[in-house]
Design a protein around this motif. Structure first.
Motif, mmCIF file in Angstrom:
data_model
loop_
_atom_site.group_PDB
_atom_site.id
_atom_site.type_symbol
_atom_site.label_atom_id
_atom_site.label_comp_id
_atom_site.label_asym_id
_atom_site.label_seq_id
_atom_site.Cartn_x
_atom_site.Cartn_y
_atom_site.Cartn_z
ATOM 1 N N ASP A 1 -4.139 -4.797 4.232
ATOM 2 C CA ASP A 1 -2.693 -4.822 3.102
ATOM 3 C C ASP A 1 -3.111 -3.249 2.475
ATOM 4 O O ASP A 1 -1.833 -3.101 1.864
ATOM 5 C CB ASP A 1 -3.526 -5.947 2.087
ATOM 6 C CG ASP A 1 -3.056 -7.560 2.092
ATOM 7 O OD1 ASP A 1 -2.816 -7.924 3.308
ATOM 8 O OD2 ASP A 1 -3.428 -7.890 1.033
ATOM 9 N N GLY A 2 -3.891 -2.757 2.626
ATOM 10 C CA GLY A 2 -4.299 -1.358 1.661
ATOM 11 C C GLY A 2 -3.571 -0.436 3.177
ATOM 12 O O GLY A 2 -2.930 0.582 2.503
ATOM 13 N N LEU A 3 -3.559 -0.220 3.413
ATOM 14 C CA LEU A 3 -3.178 0.044 4.689
ATOM 15 C C LEU A 3 -1.777 -0.426 5.109
ATOM 16 O O LEU A 3 -1.030 1.032 5.792
ATOM 17 C CB LEU A 3 -3.917 0.042 6.213
ATOM 18 C CG LEU A 3 -5.246 0.622 6.634
ATOM 19 C CD1 LEU A 3 -6.175 -0.279 8.287
ATOM 20 C CD2 LEU A 3 -6.214 1.670 5.889
ATOM 21 N N LEU A 4 -0.803 -0.846 4.953
ATOM 22 C CA LEU A 4 -0.211 -1.836 5.528
ATOM 23 C C LEU A 4 0.959 -0.648 3.820
ATOM 24 O O LEU A 4 2.084 -0.247 4.116
ATOM 25 C CB LEU A 4 0.216 -2.996 4.905
ATOM 26 C CG LEU A 4 0.253 -3.593 6.535
ATOM 27 C CD1 LEU A 4 0.102 -5.511 6.256
ATOM 28 C CD2 LEU A 4 0.922 -3.368 7.893
ATOM 29 N N ALA A 5 0.137 -1.200 3.181
ATOM 30 C CA ALA A 5 0.409 0.052 1.854
ATOM 31 C C ALA A 5 0.831 1.076 1.486
ATOM 32 O O ALA A 5 1.642 1.418 1.085
ATOM 33 C CB ALA A 5 0.015 -0.918 0.395
ATOM 34 N N ALA A 6 -0.283 2.242 2.158
ATOM 35 C CA ALA A 6 -0.427 3.663 2.285
ATOM 36 C C ALA A 6 1.321 3.554 3.468
ATOM 37 O O ALA A 6 1.841 4.729 2.942
ATOM 38 C CB ALA A 6 -1.466 3.987 3.482
ATOM 39 N N ALA A 7 1.386 3.050 4.453
ATOM 40 C CA ALA A 7 2.667 3.122 5.385
ATOM 41 C C ALA A 7 3.932 3.334 3.977
ATOM 42 O O ALA A 7 4.369 3.584 4.850
ATOM 43 C CB ALA A 7 2.607 2.579 6.200
ATOM 44 N N ALA A 8 3.954 1.876 3.396
ATOM 45 C CA ALA A 8 4.768 1.789 2.874
ATOM 46 C C ALA A 8 4.988 2.874 1.954
ATOM 47 O O ALA A 8 6.019 3.053 1.677
ATOM 48 C CB ALA A 8 4.770 0.455 2.204
ATOM 49 N N ALA A 9 4.306 2.766 1.238
ATOM 50 C CA ALA A 9 4.355 4.511 0.892
ATOM 51 C C ALA A 9 4.705 6.158 1.095
ATOM 52 O O ALA A 9 5.619 6.683 -0.069
ATOM 53 C CB ALA A 9 3.209 4.229 -0.760
ATOM 54 N N GLY A 10 4.553 5.352 2.398
ATOM 55 C CA GLY A 10 4.654 6.837 2.703
ATOM 56 C C GLY A 10 6.359 6.680 3.107
ATOM 57 O O GLY A 10 6.647 7.736 2.634
ATOM 58 N N SER A 11 6.951 5.585 3.308
ATOM 59 C CA SER A 11 8.056 5.750 3.533
ATOM 60 C C SER A 11 8.773 5.710 3.052
ATOM 61 O O SER A 11 10.197 6.894 3.084
ATOM 62 C CB SER A 11 8.053 4.227 4.459
ATOM 63 O OG SER A 11 8.109 2.920 3.436
ATOM 64 N N VAL A 12 9.246 5.719 1.933
ATOM 65 C CA VAL A 12 9.352 5.697 0.749
ATOM 66 C C VAL A 12 9.454 7.347 -0.071
ATOM 67 O O VAL A 12 10.115 7.770 -0.267
ATOM 68 C CB VAL A 12 8.323 5.105 -0.928
ATOM 69 C CG1 VAL A 12 9.554 5.851 -2.232
ATOM 70 C CG2 VAL A 12 8.496 3.556 -0.996
ATOM 71 N N ILE A 13 8.672 7.963 -0.208
ATOM 72 C CA ILE A 13 8.404 9.232 -0.086
ATOM 73 C C ILE A 13 9.776 10.245 1.721
ATOM 74 O O ILE A 13 10.356 11.032 0.622
ATOM 75 C CB ILE A 13 7.260 10.349 0.222
ATOM 76 C CG1 ILE A 13 6.295 10.053 -0.906
ATOM 77 C CG2 ILE A 13 7.627 11.596 -0.198
ATOM 78 C CD1 ILE A 13 7.057 9.795 -2.355
ATOM 79 N N GLY A 14 9.807 10.182 2.379
ATOM 80 C CA GLY A 14 10.678 10.250 3.640
ATOM 81 C C GLY A 14 11.853 9.478 2.492
ATOM 82 O O GLY A 14 12.669 10.368 2.918
ATOM 83 N N LEU A 15 12.143 8.418 2.193
ATOM 84 C CA LEU A 15 13.322 7.956 2.059
ATOM 85 C C LEU A 15 13.605 9.305 1.225
ATOM 86 O O LEU A 15 15.299 9.064 1.482
ATOM 87 C CB LEU A 15 13.123 6.505 1.835
ATOM 88 C CG LEU A 15 14.457 5.478 1.657
ATOM 89 C CD1 LEU A 15 15.780 6.089 2.322
ATOM 90 C CD2 LEU A 15 14.834 4.692 0.623
ATOM 91 N N THR A 16 13.298 9.078 -0.076
ATOM 92 C CA THR A 16 13.941 9.968 -0.889
ATOM 93 C C THR A 16 13.853 11.314 -0.381
ATOM 94 O O THR A 16 15.396 11.911 -0.778
ATOM 95 C CB THR A 16 12.220 9.997 -2.531
ATOM 96 O OG1 THR A 16 11.681 8.597 -2.463
ATOM 97 C CG2 THR A 16 12.580 10.766 -3.732
ATOM 98 N N PHE A 17 13.485 11.962 -0.350
ATOM 99 C CA PHE A 17 13.940 13.656 0.830
ATOM 100 C C PHE A 17 15.190 12.789 1.351
ATOM 101 O O PHE A 17 15.791 14.041 1.161
ATOM 102 C CB PHE A 17 12.675 13.706 1.481
ATOM 103 C CG PHE A 17 13.087 15.144 2.150
ATOM 104 C CD1 PHE A 17 12.926 16.334 1.558
ATOM 105 C CD2 PHE A 17 13.707 15.656 3.327
ATOM 106 C CE1 PHE A 17 13.155 17.470 1.983
ATOM 107 C CE2 PHE A 17 13.666 16.713 3.955
ATOM 108 C CZ PHE A 17 13.452 17.915 3.335
#
Length: 287
Positions: free
Chosen positions: A174-190
């Motif tokens: 769950d923690g690793l999946l959360a990390a991937a989701a968190a990164g995608s949010v940053i990429g989407l923001t940019f």
């Protein structure tokens, strides 16, 4: 009012409101609020996209820190109400990006900031490093804050043996999946703010959508690097008196893993640095 007028005003007003609000809500102490104001002002002044990534990281991490606080209080030996951060924690999570943002502003004046190696490999790598920086920060925070609440048994990343919750280097799916989701949010923001800024050509803007999956992988990679450093160079032990996992040796502490080489801030700083360098190189190859 044109951008040259609006941007400096927003670079002062937004950071003040955010820093003051964070101080009142105990997300930052006074030193953290002052450092946060300066860092945020620099980001927004240089480019709205950098400011947006910083704000997304700050708000999501602050919100997740407050999720399940009673459960985290039972696990975290260094628990603070609201996750209150000081200036050292602020700079360890934003210092590298701030230096890169200043360098970009000095080179470009905040114009033409696109991921396009044909135009400028250096600019592309610097932007990539900033994206990697906040993908790593967000990924590590989401992984830590949500992973500790997971019902799954944490496992030490170096040998996959079960460990107690709160152990440095302990990971869950769950923690690793959360990390991937968190990164995608940053990429989407940019990407979204890049489209809105209309600074790049249509072709370049379309190609830059690749930053979303890249940032997702970067968030995961940053979390893994952080966990590896935590499992090897950061001490974890179980205190029989406090009945919690602690990060410092002591007469009542039984070692679980790691060495007393780096503290948590140093682990964060090092993982961010390594992830930023890696992302800069990948961006140079892709864009």
């Amino acid at each position: 009012m044109d951008r040259s007028t609006v941007q400096p005003v927003m670079a002062l007003v937004i950071p003040f409101l955010v820093a003051f609000g964070a101080y009142k809500k105990k997300s930052l102490d006074l030193s953290g609020a002052l450092a946060g104001f300066v860092v945020m002002a620099i980001h927004i002044w240089a480019d709205f996209r950098f400011g947006a990534m910083l704000l997304v990281f700050f708000y999501t991490s602050s919100k997740l820190t407050k999720v399940g606080q009673e459960r985290k209080r039972l696990v975290d030996a260094d628990f603070k109400e609201g996750g209150q951060r000081n200036w050292i924690q602020v700079l360890s999570n934003s210092g590298i990006a701030t230096i890169l943002v200043v360098a970009l502003w000095a080179l470009t004046g905040g114009r033409g900031l696109c991921l396009d190696s044909e135009k400028s490999a250096l600019i592309t790598m610097l932007i990539g490093a900033i994206i990697g920086h906040y993908s790593c920060c967000n990924g590590d925070t989401w992984s830590s804050e949500l992973g500790v609440l997971s019902n799954a048994q944490p496992r030490l990343i170096t040998n996959f043996k079960p460990v107690r919750r709160g152990t440095n280097g302990g990971v869950t799916k769950d923690g690793l999946l959360a990390a991937a989701a968190a990164g995608s949010v940053i990429g989407l923001t940019f990407y979204v703010f890049g489209v809105l800024s209309n600074e790049c050509t249509n072709v370049a803007t379309l190609k830059q959508s690749l930053v979303i999956p890249l940032a997702s992988l970067t968030g995961l990679c940053g979390s893994v690097i952080d966990s590896l450093l935590g499992a090897t160079l950061q001490f974890s032990g179980f205190c029989s008196v406090r009945n919690k996992v602690v990060s410092k040796p002591g007469p009542t502490v039984k070692r679980i893993s790691g060495l007393s080489v780096l503290d948590n801030n140093a682990v964060n700083f090092t993982s961010i640095l390594l992830t930023s360098l890696l992302t800069a190189f990948v961006c140079r190859c892709i864009f």
